[in-house]
Design an enzyme around this catalytic site. Structure first.
Site, PDB file in Angstrom:
ATOM      1  N   LYS A  22      15.867  36.466  -8.239  1.00  0.00           N
ATOM      2  CA  LYS A  22      16.470  36.279  -9.666  1.00  0.00           C
ATOM      3  C   LYS A  22      16.143  35.499 -10.414  1.00  0.00           C
ATOM      4  O   LYS A  22      15.640  35.539 -11.500  1.00  0.00           O
ATOM      5  CB  LYS A  22      17.993  36.562  -9.521  1.00  0.00           C
ATOM      6  CG  LYS A  22      18.594  36.270 -11.124  1.00  0.00           C
ATOM      7  CD  LYS A  22      19.945  36.246 -10.995  1.00  0.00           C
ATOM      8  CE  LYS A  22      20.710  34.857 -10.677  1.00  0.00           C
ATOM      9  NZ  LYS A  22      20.554  33.696 -11.831  1.00  0.00           N
ATOM     10  N   ASN A  23      15.979  34.182  -9.863  1.00  0.00           N
ATOM     11  CA  ASN A  23      15.578  32.993 -10.491  1.00  0.00           C
ATOM     12  C   ASN A  23      14.173  32.916 -10.910  1.00  0.00           C
ATOM     13  O   ASN A  23      13.737  31.942 -11.485  1.00  0.00           O
ATOM     14  CB  ASN A  23      16.220  31.917 -10.062  1.00  0.00           C
ATOM     15  CG  ASN A  23      17.980  31.780 -10.264  1.00  0.00           C
ATOM     16  OD1 ASN A  23      18.129  32.588 -11.040  1.00  0.00           O
ATOM     17  ND2 ASN A  23      18.505  30.986  -9.840  1.00  0.00           N
ATOM     18  N   CYS A 126      29.291  26.521 -19.785  1.00  0.00           N
ATOM     19  CA  CYS A 126      29.325  27.565 -18.940  1.00  0.00           C
ATOM     20  C   CYS A 126      30.427  27.218 -17.646  1.00  0.00           C
ATOM     21  O   CYS A 126      30.528  26.073 -17.721  1.00  0.00           O
ATOM     22  CB  CYS A 126      28.115  28.391 -18.215  1.00  0.00           C
ATOM     23  SG  CYS A 126      27.446  27.569 -16.985  1.00  0.00           S
ATOM     24  N   ARG A 131      26.147  21.947 -19.197  1.00  0.00           N
ATOM     25  CA  ARG A 131      24.610  22.246 -19.255  1.00  0.00           C
ATOM     26  C   ARG A 131      24.166  22.122 -20.684  1.00  0.00           C
ATOM     27  O   ARG A 131      24.079  22.910 -21.386  1.00  0.00           O
ATOM     28  CB  ARG A 131      24.498  23.897 -18.753  1.00  0.00           C
ATOM     29  CG  ARG A 131      25.254  23.746 -17.505  1.00  0.00           C
ATOM     30  CD  ARG A 131      25.054  25.249 -16.884  1.00  0.00           C
ATOM     31  NE  ARG A 131      23.683  25.650 -16.248  1.00  0.00           N
ATOM     32  CZ  ARG A 131      23.574  26.819 -15.851  1.00  0.00           C
ATOM     33  NH1 ARG A 131      24.339  27.736 -15.801  1.00  0.00           N
ATOM     34  NH2 ARG A 131      22.509  27.107 -15.312  1.00  0.00           N
ATOM     35  N   VAL A 133      20.845  21.162 -23.607  1.00  0.00           N
ATOM     36  CA  VAL A 133      19.655  21.411 -23.730  1.00  0.00           C
ATOM     37  C   VAL A 133      18.703  20.518 -24.244  1.00  0.00           C
ATOM     38  O   VAL A 133      17.727  20.462 -24.813  1.00  0.00           O
ATOM     39  CB  VAL A 133      19.596  22.683 -24.817  1.00  0.00           C
ATOM     40  CG1 VAL A 133      19.981  23.945 -23.997  1.00  0.00           C
ATOM     41  CG2 VAL A 133      20.257  22.485 -26.113  1.00  0.00           C
ATOM     42  N   VAL A 175      14.925  22.697 -13.875  1.00  0.00           N
ATOM     43  CA  VAL A 175      14.382  23.924 -13.691  1.00  0.00           C
ATOM     44  C   VAL A 175      14.020  24.589 -14.908  1.00  0.00           C
ATOM     45  O   VAL A 175      12.853  24.831 -15.369  1.00  0.00           O
ATOM     46  CB  VAL A 175      15.151  24.781 -12.703  1.00  0.00           C
ATOM     47  CG1 VAL A 175      14.311  26.146 -12.420  1.00  0.00           C
ATOM     48  CG2 VAL A 175      15.425  24.083 -11.298  1.00  0.00           C
ATOM     49  N   ASP A 317      22.913  25.950  -5.657  1.00  0.00           N
ATOM     50  CA  ASP A 317      22.975  27.617  -5.300  1.00  0.00           C
ATOM     51  C   ASP A 317      23.518  28.037  -3.961  1.00  0.00           C
ATOM     52  O   ASP A 317      23.773  29.136  -3.973  1.00  0.00           O
ATOM     53  CB  ASP A 317      21.912  28.233  -5.880  1.00  0.00           C
ATOM     54  CG  ASP A 317      21.586  28.354  -7.452  1.00  0.00           C
ATOM     55  OD1 ASP A 317      22.481  27.524  -8.235  1.00  0.00           O
ATOM     56  OD2 ASP A 317      20.570  28.668  -7.923  1.00  0.00           O
ATOM     57  N   ILE A 339      24.271  18.154  -8.951  1.00  0.00           N
ATOM     58  CA  ILE A 339      23.533  18.899 -10.000  1.00  0.00           C
ATOM     59  C   ILE A 339      24.551  19.221 -11.120  1.00  0.00           C
ATOM     60  O   ILE A 339      24.328  18.960 -12.059  1.00  0.00           O
ATOM     61  CB  ILE A 339      22.775  20.065  -9.500  1.00  0.00           C
ATOM     62  CG1 ILE A 339      22.122  19.740  -8.308  1.00  0.00           C
ATOM     63  CG2 ILE A 339      22.068  20.757 -10.663  1.00  0.00           C
ATOM     64  CD1 ILE A 339      20.871  18.880  -8.290  1.00  0.00           C
ATOM     65  N   ARG A 409      25.401  40.040 -11.011  1.00  0.00           N
ATOM     66  CA  ARG A 409      24.724  39.304 -11.651  1.00  0.00           C
ATOM     67  C   ARG A 409      23.568  38.925 -10.555  1.00  0.00           C
ATOM     68  O   ARG A 409      22.254  38.643 -11.127  1.00  0.00           O
ATOM     69  CB  ARG A 409      25.182  37.820 -12.269  1.00  0.00           C
ATOM     70  CG  ARG A 409      26.163  38.439 -13.380  1.00  0.00           C
ATOM     71  CD  ARG A 409      26.478  37.004 -14.091  1.00  0.00           C
ATOM     72  NE  ARG A 409      25.062  36.227 -14.346  1.00  0.00           N
ATOM     73  CZ  ARG A 409      25.205  35.031 -14.212  1.00  0.00           C
ATOM     74  NH1 ARG A 409      26.360  34.030 -13.912  1.00  0.00           N
ATOM     75  NH2 ARG A 409      23.994  34.311 -14.136  1.00  0.00           N
TER      76      ARG A 409
HETATM   77  C1  EPZ Z   1      18.617  26.729 -12.748  1.00  0.00           C
HETATM   78  O1  EPZ Z   1      19.230  26.548 -13.901  1.00  0.00           O
HETATM   79  C2  EPZ Z   1      19.089  28.087 -11.857  1.00  0.00           C
HETATM   80  N1  EPZ Z   1      19.103  29.230 -13.064  1.00  0.00           N
HETATM   81  C3  EPZ Z   1      20.610  27.818 -11.583  1.00  0.00           C
HETATM   82  O2  EPZ Z   1      21.006  28.598 -10.819  1.00  0.00           O
HETATM   83  C4  EPZ Z   1      20.372  26.622 -10.764  1.00  0.00           C
HETATM   84  O3  EPZ Z   1      21.813  26.323 -10.336  1.00  0.00           O
HETATM   85  C5  EPZ Z   1      19.744  25.613 -11.435  1.00  0.00           C
HETATM   86  O4  EPZ Z   1      18.523  25.719 -12.020  1.00  0.00           O
HETATM   87  C6  EPZ Z   1      19.616  24.243 -10.446  1.00  0.00           C
HETATM   88  O5  EPZ Z   1      18.691  24.447  -9.481  1.00  0.00           O
HETATM   89  C7  EPZ Z   1      18.059  30.090 -13.253  1.00  0.00           C
HETATM   90  O6  EPZ Z   1      17.038  29.629 -12.688  1.00  0.00           O
HETATM   91  C8  EPZ Z   1      18.141  31.218 -14.185  1.00  0.00           C
HETATM   92  P1  EPZ Z   1      18.662  22.907 -14.516  1.00  0.00           P
HETATM   93  P2  EPZ Z   1      18.972  25.665 -14.866  1.00  0.00           P
HETATM   94  O7  EPZ Z   1      18.177  22.705 -16.082  1.00  0.00           O
HETATM   95  O8  EPZ Z   1      17.512  25.655 -15.341  1.00  0.00           O
HETATM   96  C9  EPZ Z   1      20.964  19.443 -16.634  1.00  0.00           C
HETATM   97  C10 EPZ Z   1      22.391  30.665 -10.193  1.00  0.00           C
HETATM   98  O9  EPZ Z   1      23.552  30.519  -9.724  1.00  0.00           O
HETATM   99  N2  EPZ Z   1      20.340  19.590 -17.873  1.00  0.00           N
HETATM  100  O10 EPZ Z   1      17.608  22.517 -13.503  1.00  0.00           O
HETATM  101  O11 EPZ Z   1      19.870  25.975 -16.237  1.00  0.00           O
HETATM  102  C11 EPZ Z   1      21.973  20.108 -16.196  1.00  0.00           C
HETATM  103  O12 EPZ Z   1      23.343  20.137 -16.806  1.00  0.00           O
HETATM  104  C12 EPZ Z   1      22.030  29.555 -11.462  1.00  0.00           C
HETATM  105  O13 EPZ Z   1      21.477  31.383  -9.862  1.00  0.00           O
HETATM  106  C13 EPZ Z   1      20.481  18.582 -18.912  1.00  0.00           C
HETATM  107  O14 EPZ Z   1      21.191  17.573 -18.540  1.00  0.00           O
HETATM  108  O15 EPZ Z   1      19.353  23.984 -14.134  1.00  0.00           O
HETATM  109  C14 EPZ Z   1      22.192  20.060 -14.810  1.00  0.00           C
HETATM  110  O16 EPZ Z   1      23.153  19.020 -14.685  1.00  0.00           O
HETATM  111  C15 EPZ Z   1      23.115  28.793 -11.902  1.00  0.00           C
HETATM  112  N3  EPZ Z   1      19.742  18.718 -20.155  1.00  0.00           N
HETATM  113  C16 EPZ Z   1      20.874  19.679 -14.221  1.00  0.00           C
HETATM  114  O17 EPZ Z   1      20.268  19.250 -15.248  1.00  0.00           O
HETATM  115  C17 EPZ Z   1      19.107  19.931 -20.292  1.00  0.00           C
HETATM  116  O18 EPZ Z   1      18.347  20.072 -21.338  1.00  0.00           O
HETATM  117  C18 EPZ Z   1      19.897  20.753 -13.431  1.00  0.00           C
HETATM  118  O19 EPZ Z   1      19.830  21.801 -14.526  1.00  0.00           O
HETATM  119  C19 EPZ Z   1      18.848  20.749 -19.099  1.00  0.00           C
HETATM  120  C20 EPZ Z   1      19.751  20.557 -17.902  1.00  0.00           C
END
Ligand code: EPZ
Length: 430
Positions: A22-23, A126, A131, A133, A175, A317, A339, A409
């Site tokens: 999915k991811n 969420c 989370r 940006v 990611v 995850d 995380i 999902r």
């Molecule tokens: C991806 O989410 C995955 N989603 C998540 O899987 C997964 O848990 C996560 O990576 C970590 O491995 C998809 O790929 C669709 P991050 P993402 O940005 O990209 C912080 C599932 O169950 N952060 O790597 O949204 C954030 O809050 C899902 O399949 C900031 O602070 O995760 C978190 O603490 C859930 N500022 C950390 O970084 C930002 O601008 C890592 O989040 C962006 C992120």
């Protein structure tokens, strides 16, 4: 609303085909916005998130045609999907759509790179954490985008001649922000170097697909990714890599119930750290020609401490699922989540099945119990919900999991895959 009914106690024996990730599928689909040619993706899982993103991409002008061919009769619905975006008809991603799925925010990268502008709703918080940006915004600004936040929307514009390549080092591994900056930089003027980039296999999969489309990316899979901008991208054909989270989930299910299962069409190298933890818990894990064999015979489940971390660390995850497994270990284990700040919602639900778990900050202490007992439980997010399924498979009697839309999902045909291995799992529609 559908529920999943599980009667626990059966070992798992058989073969489970692993779906496309999915991811990986989600960012790959978004990459179709970068070209007016057709991007064909094979091995796309049939999931609610894929359907939702298809609607969002349709809104921007992507034409989608599905080839519903079953790859293996009765076992896998992996599909080949063609995405064609001749013209971007709308550069706005509205709140109604982005709030339903956070990854849809990622369209900001391609829209900005191809059209020079994007208006994308902030995704909001969420269930698993706030989370933000900020990293996306900072990174796109480094590529000379002008960004304003207004009325809950991010308004981004590129300079007249397009985005400009730059060096940007992420203060924290993300990611999604790595996906977005990589996509945006493919069409920028000059070279972009991303430091402290995410090393997740899904990032490398996206980079490989972008390269097949004509991008010039090197270093994917390492912490430094270099992207030399090109004038345009073309179509390509790409196969979505196997879902390492689905793989780990079923490996933990077998470790939990005992049995002998082949996880097919997957790759051990995608989840070394998690498989090592499952091995330490007492399962034997060996490679096969096309996947992984997981066996646990007789021996009890041993307690194992884990800490989640970005790849190649233990994936967040799989944290909930591992906690499900540890509820029946023959000792005390600790699980630390680094995380997301609120990813322990499964603790209260596991407790309803008889698990003994206490929380202290970001660490859960799990005192293994010899028996779990079935109960009605509620899914709270995608991975939390499948941890309840794992626990339910080893609980005595009936476990009824409600709010199953969370599972839909991210897990393709879960009840069918488990039932074929001897589990008693069925979907109940009210
Ligand atoms: C991806 O989410 C995955 N989603 C998540 O899987 C997964 O848990 C996560 O990576 C970590 O491995 C998809 O790929 C669709 P991050 P993402 O940005 O990209 C912080 C599932 O169950 N952060 O790597 O949204 C954030 O809050 C899902 O399949 C900031 O602070 O995760 C978190 O603490 C859930 N500022 C950390 O970084 C930002 O601008 C890592 O989040 C962006 C992120």
């Amino acid at each position: 609303m559908d529920r999943i009914r599980i009667v626990g106690g059966n070992e798992l024996h058989g073969v489970i085909p692993i779906s496309g990730a999915k991811n990986a599928a989600l960012p790959l689909m978004i990459a179709s916005l970068l070209t007016d040619d057709t991007l064909t993706l094979e091995n796309v899982p049939h999931l609610a998130d894929v359907e939702q993103l298809s609607r969002i991409l349709g809104n921007h002008g992507v034409d989608i045609s599905v080839n519903g061919r079953r790859e293996r009769q009765g076992e896998s619905y992996a599909r080949t999907i063609h995405f064609t975006c001749r013209n971007i008809v709308d550069t706005t991603a509205p709140y109604e759509l982005v709030s339903k799925m956070r990854a849809s925010f990622w369209v900001i990268g391609p829209l900005l790179a191809r059209e020079g502008k994007a208006r994308v709703s902030l995704p909001g918080g969420c269930a698993i954490g706030t989370r933000p940006v900020d990293l996306f915004i900072e990174g796109l600004q480094a590529l000379s985008a002008n960004i304003e936040i207004d009325g809950g929307y991010v308004n981004a514009t590129a300079p007249a001649g397009g985005l400009i390549g730059a060096r940007y080092t992420f203060p924290k591994v993300s990611v999604g922000a790595t996906h977005v900056l990589m996509m945006a930089a493919t069409l920028a003027n000059g070279t972009t170097v991303l430091g402290n980039a995410a090393r997740e296999p899904e990032v490398a999969d996206l980079a490989n697909c972008l390269n097949a489309m004509g991008a010039k990316i090197t270093g994917q899979g390492t912490a430094t990714i270099t992207i030399e901008g090109v004038r345009s991208l073309s179509g390509a054909r790409h196969r979505v890599l196997p879902d390492r989270i689905e793989t780990g989930t079923y490996a933990m299910a077998v470790a939990m119930t005992g049995g002998d299962v082949i996880l097919e069409d997957t790759d051990m190298a995608l989840l070394d750290t998690a498989l090592e933890a499952i091995r330490r818990a007492g399962a034997e894990i060996t490679p096969t020609n096309s996947g992984i064999r997981v066996v646990r015979n007789g021996a009890g489940i041993k307690p194992v401490d884990i800490v989640t971390d970005p790849f190649p660390g233990f994936p967040t995850d799989l944290q909930a699922q591992f906690m499900g497994l540890m509820t029946k270990s023959n000792g005390v284990s600790h699980i630390t989540e680094t995380i997301f700040e609120n990813r322990f919602m499964h603790v209260q639900e596991l407790a309803r099945l008889g698990a003994k778990i206490s929380l202290s900050g970001q660490t859960a202490k799990i005192e293994g119990v010899s028996r779990l007992k079935g109960a009605p439980v509620m899914a709270t997010d995608l991975r939390a919900s499948v941890s309840l399924v794992i626990a339910g498979l080893a609980a005595e009697g009936e476990t009824m999991v409600s709010r199953v839309y969370h599972l839909d999902r991210g897990f393709e045909r879960l009840e069918e895959k488990l039932t074929r291995c001897g589990a008693h799992v069925e979907r109940v529609s009210d």
